[in-house]
Write a protein that holds these residues in place. Structure first.
Motif, PDB file in Angstrom:
ATOM      1  N   ARG A  70       0.839  -1.416   0.127  1.00 13.45           N
ATOM      2  CA  ARG A  70       0.159   0.135   0.147  1.00 13.45           C
ATOM      3  C   ARG A  70       0.804   1.302   0.050  1.00 13.45           C
ATOM      4  N   THR A  86      -4.667   7.070   0.605  1.00 16.06           N
ATOM      5  CA  THR A  86      -4.941   6.067   1.457  1.00 16.06           C
ATOM      6  C   THR A  86      -6.218   6.394   2.246  1.00 16.06           C
ATOM      7  N   THR A  87      -7.211   5.278   2.281  1.00 11.47           N
ATOM      8  CA  THR A  87      -8.242   5.679   3.087  1.00 11.47           C
ATOM      9  C   THR A  87      -8.882   4.412   3.608  1.00 11.47           C
ATOM     10  N   SER A  88      -9.440   4.409   4.491  1.00 15.95           N
ATOM     11  CA  SER A  88     -10.284   3.372   5.208  1.00 15.95           C
ATOM     12  C   SER A  88     -11.459   3.833   5.699  1.00 15.95           C
ATOM     13  N   GLU A  89     -12.533   2.912   5.969  1.00 16.50           N
ATOM     14  CA  GLU A  89     -13.760   3.203   6.683  1.00 16.50           C
ATOM     15  C   GLU A  89     -13.517   3.950   7.964  1.00 16.50           C
ATOM     16  N   ARG A 132      -7.671  -4.999   8.864  1.00 15.74           N
ATOM     17  CA  ARG A 132      -7.850  -3.690   9.384  1.00 15.74           C
ATOM     18  C   ARG A 132      -8.693  -3.757  10.697  1.00 15.74           C
ATOM     19  N   VAL A 187      -7.844   3.290  13.282  1.00 12.86           N
ATOM     20  CA  VAL A 187      -7.504   2.283  12.722  1.00 12.86           C
ATOM     21  C   VAL A 187      -6.249   1.656  13.217  1.00 12.86           C
TER      22      VAL A 187
END
Lengths: 454, 328
Positions: free
Chosen positions: B190, B196-199, B279, B288
């Protein structure tokens, strides 16, 4: 490439670099626990002579066995360069074939030595000397051994492969030699020379294997070599091909697989093996061995990693294990379809909206043509510029269009080689295209294999 | 004899671009530099109109140039963005205190509001205090982990839509090399992503991803931008230093090596059979994390309990210590 000198230091039997400075002077072998230890292969792993030989043998056997790729009676080509590792590989195979050996190796090996003399710019006398040393090295292994000069890559004929023991002199095709010389002299950097040499050597190995009806090739690359190769391939833009270039099995050519059975053995262990068995090796200078210390990116990478390995002794194995976890990029639009004409690896030059490749193309477009590189209608200019860039990609892959060189696109890494060459590389064109087509046909055949009668 | 600008504008060239080797005049270089960043922003759809964007500002060359270029492009191409500068004060005397002065100057020059968050208010520790407790090893581990989270916290506090950082091509190439050296397969995959993103988190992006560090310096030099350029007093012992020196050697030999490494990094793909960390969220702070307790929380716990080694090294190690402490 030879690092025997560093390895010999370890004979003094003190574990180096690690936290434990405990002397291993009177240690017994870690494995049999009876004999006095002679060498330290890994951290704290002190072996006696017999256990070291067994260890190397076991690593080699386990690696081949685990893969389950080799069938009994299969004809296998063994690539030999004269290095410590190749001497070890030949010896391991030779011993493995003896009737007295338990679990005898069942395949039938054929040894091939590629003489790089022409690429390295060696004189005929030097090449003859190397050839004779090779003959002596391979005399007692009792296997059929062949010799093929690198210049055969220009126009490979079946009779370029010669039985090494039945020849006493070299028959040198001066015309091909001068062509190969020109190609290599034409490249500006040692980095590209080394890179191209590896590609041509592999090409020739595959052609030799096809000629000799071998379906596999074994090379003697050790885990240490592969770790260095992994890192230097990253550096020269060949990340996309890592699973093929440093993995156990190179599937570029579907009818001839290239395997690396010494991948679980370190260079150090190999050096000890050669030393303990008193094996003969032949030293052939590489491009970088006659030059200054940091003459190529590969050499620089090797020096860096060797240095780091001294301080952090798990460096090489960590890098190698990282490589084992990689696969070919399944998201690539060229996945399994088109390959590079020069190295036969999958093409990695498709331009997605965000890629280092496209960014470079745009950079060179804007700095070559200035504002003219971009259309005038506001914010959409970028799409135009990327269109332009895409067109440029196509044209750059057909470098020297006027000369009709390389109609098929080449991969990112090979473009770096082509960018350095003025023109001479087109001398390779015919043979590469033939080879390329052959490989494509193999792939086609595999695809329709289920429907072919016979 | 003067060299002419390769873009055929008729002016004399003043520099050679490390990225392509072309000689350019000052104006054409500015234009090329800005156009490329603009292109990166547009083709990757980094921003949406009317967003509030936080620029992670350290006062160094990358973030200074980033703030300058973003302001310029926002006006030129009408992105419709609002910016805010976000700085983290690690509490390193002789380094961060000086660089924050530069950020304050940026605030005036670029007319962007500035928010400074300090380690002291977030964690109760300054870096100086941490180093005093743990010694000169693993400093960057603490600082890096804390800063990452501090930026996330700051971004959440400011209610921004996106956080941009000044990571350049050299930084990313260095990270690719380092993740290989450390065998960190998850990060290797990554680290080349531009966003970069996540919930549940605020996306981060790197508009200077394809920009060479040297070109950033050139840009700042010819634009006469003020930035702070001192290496952190605690950095010289970091492992990253090896990768950095190596990369500089590579660049000297072949300037395109940086973008070549980036290309290699982008092409890497991990086998399906390899187990990747999942994650999740930290049970303590909710940010996170791939572990039950995130790195920042375990490092902090270690500091507060006087066991700085708690967060360094393997998780199993830390678990054992925790268990022993609980029984005790």
């Amino acid at each position: 490439m030879c690092s025997v000198s560093d390895d010999l230091d370890c004979l003094s039997l003190t574990s180096s670099g690690s936290g434990t400075d405990k002397s291993l002077f009177h240690a017994t072998c870690k494995k049999c626990r009876s004999e006095p230890a002679k060498v330290v292969v890994q951290l704290k792993e002190a072996f006696c002579k017999n256990c070291l030989l067994l260890y190397v043998n076991h690593r080699f056997r386990a690696c081949l066995g685990k893969s389950k790729l080799i069938k009994p009676k299969e004809k296998i080509l063994v690539a030999v360069s004269g290095s410590l590792a190749s001497a070890t590989l030949v010896d391991l195979i030779h011993c493995g074939l003896q009737d007295t050996t338990p679990k005898r190796l069942m395949f039938s090996p054929i040894i091939v030595f590629i003489d790089d003399g022409a690429a390295l710019g060696l004189s005929n006398e030097q090449r003859l000397k190397i050839f004779q040393e090779m003959r002596i090295m391979l005399k007692n292994c009792g296997l059929s051994t062949f010799y093929v000069p690198l210049e055969s890559v220009i126009n490979f004929e079946h009779n370029d492969l010669k039985e090494i023991q039945s020849e006493t002199t070299l028959s040198i095709n001066e015309c091909s030699v001068s062509k190969v010389r020109k190609i290599f002299e034409d490249l500006k950097s040692v980095t590209s020379k080394e890179d191209l040499l590896i590609k041509l050597r592999n090409n020739l190995l595959i052609q030799s294997a096809l000629t000799l009806n071998c379906s596999k090739i074994l090379t003697a690359e050790t885990g240490t070599d592969l770790a260095v190769k992994l890192m230097s391939n990253i550096v020269i833009g060949r990340g996309a091909h890592l699973p093929l270039d440093v993995g156990f099995c190179d599937t570029r050519c579907t009818s001839v697989l290239l395997l690396r059975p010494l991948q679980d053995v370190s260079k150090k262990a190999v050096a000890f093996y050669v030393l303990m068995k008193g094996l003969k090796t032949v030293f052939i200078p590489a491009f970088s061995s006659i030059e200054r210390k940091n003459c190529s990116l590969q050499k620089l990478t090797e020096n860096f990693l060797v240095g780091l390995h001294c301080e952090f002794p798990s460096t090489m194995s960590t890098i190698f294990r990282t490589g084992e976890k990689l696969s070919l990029n399944p998201l690539s639009p060229n996945f399994g379809t088109s390959s590079c004409e020069l190295c036969q690896g999958p093409l990695d030059i498709y331009a997605t909206e965000s890629s280092a490749y496209l960014a470079t193309q745009i950079s060179s477009a804007v700095s070559k043509y200035g504002k003219a590189a971009i259309n005038s209608d506001g914010i959409h200019v970028m799409n135009h510029s990327s269109e332009r860039a895409k067109n440029r990609i196509l044209s750059s892959s057909c470098k020297n269009e006027a000369n009709g060189t390389f109609f098929n696109p080449v991969c990112y890494g090979c473009q770096l080689i082509l960018a350095e060459s003025n023109n001479q590389i087109h001398l390779l064109q015919n043979s590469l295209r033939k080879h390329h087509n052959q490989i494509l046909r193999d792939k086609m055949k595999e695809e329709i294999a289920d429907f072919l009668i016979e | 004899m003067p060299v002419l600008c390769s873009a055929n504008c008729g002016s004399n060239a003043v520099l050679k671009r490390p990225k392509t080797g072309d000689a350019l005049c000052k104006e054409c270089f500015f234009w090329a530099f800005e156009t490329e960043v603009h292109n990166t922003i547009i083709s990757n759809k980094l921003f949406q109109r009317n967003s509030l964007v936080a620029i992670a500002a350290s006062g160094g060359k990358d973030s200074t140039v980033l703030a300058y270029v973003l302001k310029l492009l926002n006006e030129k191409y009408d992105y419709g963005l609002r910016f805010v500068l976000l700085s983290i004060d690690e509490g390193i005397t002789g380094y961060r205190d000086d660089s924050l002065e530069t950020v304050k100057k940026n605030q005036e020059d670029y007319e962007m509001p500035l928010k400074i968050l300090s380690y002291e208010e977030l964690y109760g520790w300054t870096m100086d205090q941490i180093v005093a407790q743990i010694g000169r090893k693993n400093n960057c581990t603490f600082c890096g982990v804390f800063r990452r989270q501090a930026l996330d916290r700051g971004a959440a506090l400011l209610r921004v839509d996106c956080l941009v950082t000044g990571h350049n091509a050299d930084d990313i190439a260095e990270t690719v090399l380092m993740n290989i050296l450390r065998g960190d397969i998850a990060r290797l995959q990554r680290c080349t992503a531009i966003t970069t993103t996540s919930e549940g988190t605020i996306p981060r992006c790197k508009p200077l991803k394809y920009t060479y560090e040297r070109e950033i310096v050139m840009y700042a030099y010819f634009k006469k931008l003020v930035y702070f350029s001192t290496e952190c007093t605690f950095a010289p012992n970091a492992y990253r230093g090896y990768a950095r020196v190596f990369l500089k050697d590579l660049e000297r030999m072949r300037p395109t090596a940086i973008i070549d490494i980036l290309h290699s990094g982008e092409q890497l793909s991990v086998k399906d059979s390899v187990k990747m960390p999942e994650r999740g969220k930290c049970t303590r702070c909710g940010f996170v994390s791939s572990q039950e307790i995130c790195k920042a929380c375990s490092l902090l716990e270690g500091l507060n309990r006087g066991l700085p080694k708690l967060g360094i090294g393997k998780k199993s190690h830390a678990d054992r210590i925790r268990k022993a402490l609980a029984e005790f």
